[in-house]
Design a protein around this motif. Structure first.
Motif, mmCIF file in Angstrom:
data_model
loop_
_atom_site.group_PDB
_atom_site.id
_atom_site.type_symbol
_atom_site.label_atom_id
_atom_site.label_comp_id
_atom_site.label_asym_id
_atom_site.label_seq_id
_atom_site.Cartn_x
_atom_site.Cartn_y
_atom_site.Cartn_z
ATOM 1 N N MET A 42 0.826 -1.285 0.033
ATOM 2 C CA MET A 42 0.079 -0.056 -0.004
ATOM 3 C C MET A 42 0.859 1.265 -0.076
ATOM 4 N N VAL A 43 1.868 1.318 0.723
ATOM 5 C CA VAL A 43 2.789 2.511 0.714
ATOM 6 C C VAL A 43 3.394 2.572 -0.667
ATOM 7 N N VAL A 44 3.654 1.438 -1.279
ATOM 8 C CA VAL A 44 4.265 1.623 -2.716
ATOM 9 C C VAL A 44 3.298 1.996 -3.682
ATOM 10 N N TYR A 45 2.211 1.589 -3.490
ATOM 11 C CA TYR A 45 0.913 2.236 -4.354
ATOM 12 C C TYR A 45 0.726 3.926 -3.946
ATOM 13 N N ARG A 46 0.628 4.194 -2.524
ATOM 14 C CA ARG A 46 0.667 5.628 -2.350
ATOM 15 C C ARG A 46 1.570 6.626 -2.674
ATOM 16 N N ASP A 53 -3.069 11.893 -6.075
ATOM 17 C CA ASP A 53 -1.822 12.410 -5.376
ATOM 18 C C ASP A 53 -1.100 11.829 -4.228
ATOM 19 N N ILE A 54 0.346 11.813 -3.857
ATOM 20 C CA ILE A 54 0.546 11.323 -2.791
ATOM 21 C C ILE A 54 0.086 11.934 -1.644
ATOM 22 N N PRO A 55 -0.458 11.056 -0.582
ATOM 23 C CA PRO A 55 -0.997 11.660 0.492
ATOM 24 C C PRO A 55 0.056 12.248 1.508
ATOM 25 N N ASP A 56 -0.253 13.212 2.620
ATOM 26 C CA ASP A 56 0.555 13.874 3.462
ATOM 27 C C ASP A 56 1.495 12.854 4.132
ATOM 28 N N TYR A 57 0.788 11.696 4.385
ATOM 29 C CA TYR A 57 1.653 10.743 5.494
ATOM 30 C C TYR A 57 2.634 10.011 4.653
ATOM 31 N N VAL A 111 10.434 7.502 -0.538
ATOM 32 C CA VAL A 111 9.428 8.081 0.154
ATOM 33 C C VAL A 111 9.819 7.675 1.687
ATOM 34 N N THR A 112 9.284 8.602 2.876
ATOM 35 C CA THR A 112 9.265 8.113 4.091
ATOM 36 C C THR A 112 7.883 8.225 4.705
ATOM 37 N N PHE A 113 7.626 7.134 5.316
ATOM 38 C CA PHE A 113 5.988 6.816 6.038
ATOM 39 C C PHE A 113 6.269 7.655 7.259
ATOM 40 N N THR A 114 5.671 8.889 7.309
ATOM 41 C CA THR A 114 5.760 9.970 8.458
ATOM 42 C C THR A 114 4.661 9.504 9.424
ATOM 43 N N PRO A 162 -6.952 8.953 1.011
ATOM 44 C CA PRO A 162 -7.648 9.169 -0.168
ATOM 45 C C PRO A 162 -8.357 8.232 -0.989
ATOM 46 N N TYR A 163 -9.403 7.951 -0.481
ATOM 47 C CA TYR A 163 -10.398 6.777 -1.036
ATOM 48 C C TYR A 163 -11.337 7.471 -2.080
ATOM 49 N N PRO A 164 -11.304 6.941 -3.344
ATOM 50 C CA PRO A 164 -11.953 7.491 -4.371
ATOM 51 C C PRO A 164 -13.495 7.404 -4.234
ATOM 52 N N VAL A 165 -13.693 6.500 -3.051
ATOM 53 C CA VAL A 165 -15.300 6.066 -2.778
ATOM 54 C C VAL A 165 -15.378 6.065 -1.254
#
Length: 204
Positions: free
Chosen positions: A98-102, A163-167, A176-179, A188-191
């Motif tokens: 999921m982090v790779v996807y985000r 977009d890449i979320p804030d976390y 990326v760093t998981f903050t 950011p769910y589309p639904v």
């Protein structure tokens, strides 16, 4: 790693929603369910049906994880302090795939899982091929050298629909760093997702 056995967009049509927000989802053209009975008028859904649907939608969004894995994640969330539904979302967002996807290293959650399982992802500089690995706050997730040149990765990074979320804090285009562990309203769910119904489903 468990292999996905069903067509990924079938879930979109069964739910009648564009689960991943992709422009080529069949729901954009056909809002009814798949199969010969897909256009039948639907009756009122029971409470159990609503709970089951919420579970299938959330489980499907995270790459159709196995029931065993998903239930184990719920059980861990229920043992943690605080709101179980928020804990569940936090644990799911901490999965490596999921982090790779985000991070927009892959265009879909399924492609993200494949990137991980093929050894293209590094966690704190060490290769990891376990998609369900839990990422901790402060961990750095990066692309391997081969992955940086892959067409799939380059395509994902140019996608306009998310977009890449804030976390998930980017450092260049390949790291990326998981903050922090996000709350439900930060994801950011589309639904609309209803983890509270998933908790009700499992706590029956």
């Amino acid at each position: 790693m468990s292999k996905r056995k069903s067509a990924k967009y079938k879930l979109d049509r069964r739910m009648g929603e564009n689960i991943w927000g992709r422009p080529n989802s069949p729901v954009n053209k056909r809002s009814y369910g798949p199969g010969q009975h897909g256009q039948r008028r639907k009756g009122k859904i029971s409470d159990f049906g609503l709970q089951l649907r919420a579970k299938q939608k959330l489980k499907g969004y995270y790459g159709d994880v196995t029931e065993k894995q998903f239930k184990a994640t719920y059980q861990q969330a229920s043992r943690m302090k605080g709101d179980t539904s928020q804990n569940l979302i936090g644990l799911l967002e901490q999965r490596l795939d999921m982090v790779v996807y985000r991070a927009k290293f892959a265009p879909t959650i399924f492609a993200a899982r494949q990137l991980v399982s093929h050894g293209h992802i590094r966690v704190n500089g060490v290769k990891c091929n376990i998609a369900s690995r839990r990422i901790n706050v402060g961990d750095v997730v990066s692309l391997g050298d081969k992955a940086k040149e892959m067409a799939l990765v380059i395509e994902a990074q140019s996608l306009p629909e998310r977009d890449i979320p804030d976390y998930v804090a980017p450092d260049g285009t390949d790291k990326v760093t998981f903050t922090r562990v996000p709350t439900l309203d930060e994801v950011p769910y589309p639904v609309t997702m209803e983890p509270n119904l998933v908790v009700e489903f499992y706590s029956r």
